[in-house]
Scaffold this motif. Structure first.
Motif, short mmCIF file in Angstrom:
data_model
loop_
_atom_site.label_atom_id
_atom_site.label_comp_id
_atom_site.label_asym_id
_atom_site.label_seq_id
_atom_site.Cartn_x
_atom_site.Cartn_y
_atom_site.Cartn_z
N SER A 109 0.73 -1.24 -0.35
CA SER A 109 -0.26 -0.21 -0.30
C SER A 109 0.95 1.44 0.52
O SER A 109 1.69 0.98 0.62
CB SER A 109 -0.64 0.04 1.42
OG SER A 109 -1.40 -0.92 0.64
N ILE A 131 -3.47 0.50 -2.67
CA ILE A 131 -3.69 -0.72 -2.14
C ILE A 131 -3.94 -1.91 -3.17
O ILE A 131 -4.69 -1.79 -3.79
CB ILE A 131 -5.30 -0.09 -1.30
CG1 ILE A 131 -5.12 0.67 -0.58
CG2 ILE A 131 -5.82 -1.74 0.22
CD1 ILE A 131 -4.15 1.22 0.18
N GLU A 175 -8.59 5.58 3.16
CA GLU A 175 -7.24 3.76 3.44
C GLU A 175 -6.36 4.62 4.58
O GLU A 175 -6.19 3.77 5.94
CB GLU A 175 -6.50 4.41 2.70
CG GLU A 175 -7.48 4.00 1.33
CD GLU A 175 -8.01 1.84 1.36
OE1 GLU A 175 -7.40 1.04 2.38
OE2 GLU A 175 -8.74 1.58 0.89
#
Length: 388
Positions: free
Chosen positions: A98, A111, A145
Motif C-alpha cells: 500500500s 492498495i 484508507e
C-alpha cells in the motif's frame, strides 16, 4: 488486438503495481501542501523499501508524518523522519502493498493484497507475483484508507505520529474536485498500460536473449544449474511460497565407468525429461550434482508436491525397462518453503536420515514418516517429505 487496460481495481501484476506506486509517490512530492500531509506505505519486506529509500527520504523531509510498515524483527535503519511499524509475518498487513497520500487538497492511494500466486506468462519469479487491489487519485478514498491503516496499526504507531495523522484527517474539510480527479485517473491509467506493456516487451526480449545464449545450463541435460536458479529466485525476499523437490539417483555416480557413456548419457537425459514433464512456465528444474536434481514449483500445496514426488520416483523406476542391466534406485525429499536461499542442505539431510528404500511394484510407493531429527533442522512452518 486491443491492449490490456491496467484499471483502477482488480488483478494487478507486480509491474503494474510498481508503476502505480511510483505514480502516487511522485504525486506526493509534487503536492504543494505536502507539509500538511500524511504518507503511509506497507512494504511487506525491508528489501522492497530499500529500493525506494531515496524517494521516502525526500517525502519525509516535507510531510507531516511518514509511516512505513514491514515484516522485521528489529527496528531497521530508515531515513530521518520515517516512522517504522514492525509487522508479524502471519498478520494480514504483512501481505499488503500500500501507498496512501493525504493532504487537505490532495489524495491518492494504491492498495493491494498479495495473492501468493504468480502469472504463468511471466518468466521471472519476482515480476510474476500477482495482487488483488486498486489504485486511484481520489481524495475521499485516500481519506478512508488512512483511517483504516491508522486503526489497523493501532498502538504500534507512536503517539506523535498518531496525533499528526489525526490532525491531517481533521484538516480535510473542502469538497473534492471529482471531475479533475476522474480526468487525472483516466490519463494515468493510459500511461500505466503503455508503460507496463513496454516493460513486458523489453523483459521478454532480454529473457529470450538469455535463453539463446544458453546461460546457466547443465551441458549434459539442458537443465538449469544452481547458479542459474539463484538468479531466477533472487535472495532478498520470502514472499512467494515454493514447493521444492530434491531427487537423488545415486546410481549415476560411476555409471559411465560401469555401463558405458551411452547408457549414462541416456539415463541422465531421461531423468531430465521426467523433471521437465508437466512443467508450468514458472517452474524450474535444475541439476545440482552428478546425482542430485531439484524441481522448484511456486505456489503449490503439499498434496500437489506429494504427487510430484510420486511421479518422479515412478518414472525413474520405469527407466530400468529401457536398460534392464542398469539399476537406478531413486530417493526423493520435498518441502513447501518461503526461505531464501532454498533449504537444499536440509532436503539432502532428509535423504541421509530416511529409512532404507522400499518400492514394491505391486503396492506402489511407501512414504516413511518424518523423523524428529529432521523436524529440528527445518522451521516449524515447513513440512518435509521422504520418498523412496
Amino acid at each position: 488486438m486491443t491492449a490490456p487496460s491496467y484499471g483502477r481495481a482488480g488483478r494487478l501484476t507486480k509491474r503494474a503495481l510498481v508503476i502505480a506506486s511510483h505514480t502516487v509517490e511522485r504525486a506526493a512530492l509534487a503536492d504543494g501542501a505536502l507539509e500538511q500531509a500524511v504518507v503511509i506505505a506497507m512494504f511487506q519486506r525491508l528489501p522492497y523499501f530499500e529500493r525506494e529509500k531515496e524517494v521516502y527520504a525526500r517525502i519525509a523531509q516535507r510531510a507531516s508524518v511518514t509511516v512505513v510498515g514491514m515484516v522485521e524483527r528489529s527496528r531497521p535503519d530508515l531515513p530521518a523522519g520515517v516512522t517504522p511499524v514492525l509487522l508479524r509475518a502471519n498478520e494480514e498487513l504483512a501481505r499488503e502493498w500500500s501507498v496512501v497520500v493525504l493532504s487537505p487538497s490532495f489524495g491518492a492511494a494504491v492498495i493491494a493484497q498479495d495473492l501468493n500466486q504468480v502469472d504463468p506468462g511471466v518468466v521471472t519469479l519476482e515480476a510474476a507475483r500477482e495482487f488483488d487491489g486498486r489504485w486511484g487519485m481520489r481524495r475521499d478514498e485516500a481519506y478512508a484508507e488512512v483511517v483504516r491503516l491508522r486503526e489497523a496499526l493501532g498502538n504500534r504507531l507512536p503517539p506523535v505520529a498518531r496525533n499528526r495523522i489525526d490532525a491531517v484527517l481533521e484538516s480535510v474539510t473542502s469538497e473534492p474536485a471529482v471531475d479533475v480527479e476522474q480526468r487525472t485517473e483516466d490519463s494515468l491509467r493510459y500511461l500505466v498500460t503503455r508503460l507496463v506493456d513496454t516493460r513486458n516487451a523489453l523483459t521478454a526480449e532480454g529473457e529470450q536473449r538469455a535463453a539463446e545464449r544458453g546461460e546457466a545450463r547443465d551441458p549434459a541435460t539442458g537443465l538449469h544449474t544452481l547458479d542459474g536458479l539463484r538468479s531466477w529466485l533472487g535472495t532478498d525476499t520470502d514472499t512467494v511460497g515454493l514447493g521444492v523437490t530434491l531427487l537423488r539417483v545415486a546410481d549415476l555416480r560411476g555409471m559411465e565407468y560401469s555401463h558405458g557413456a551411452r547408457a549414462a548419457m541416456h539415463t541422465e537425459q531421461n531423468i531430465a525429461d521426467l523433471l521437465r514433464a508437466n512443467l508450468r512456465p514458472m517452474d524450474r528444474a535444475a541439476r545440482l550434482s552428478d546425482t542430485d536434481f531439484l524441481l522448484v514449483q511456486p505456489c503449490v500445496g503439499e498434496d500437489e508436491l506429494d504427487h510430484t514426488g510420486q511421479r518422479l520416483l515412478g518414472g525413474v523406476h520405469q527407466l530400468s525397462e529401457l536398460y534392464p542391466f542398469v539399476a537406478v534406485t531413486p530417493a526423493c525429499s520435498s518441502t513447501v518453503t518461503y526461505r531464501r536461499p532454498l533449504p537444499i542442505e536440509s532436503l539432502r539431510a532428509a535423504l541421509v536420515t530416511a529409512p532404507a528404500p522400499l518400492w514394491p511394484p505391486h503396492t506402489g510407493m511407501i512414504k516413511p514418516a518424518p523423523e524428529p531429527a529432521m523436524a529440528q533442522r527445518m522451521p516449524a512452518t515447513e513440512r518435509a517429505h521422504w520418498f523412496s
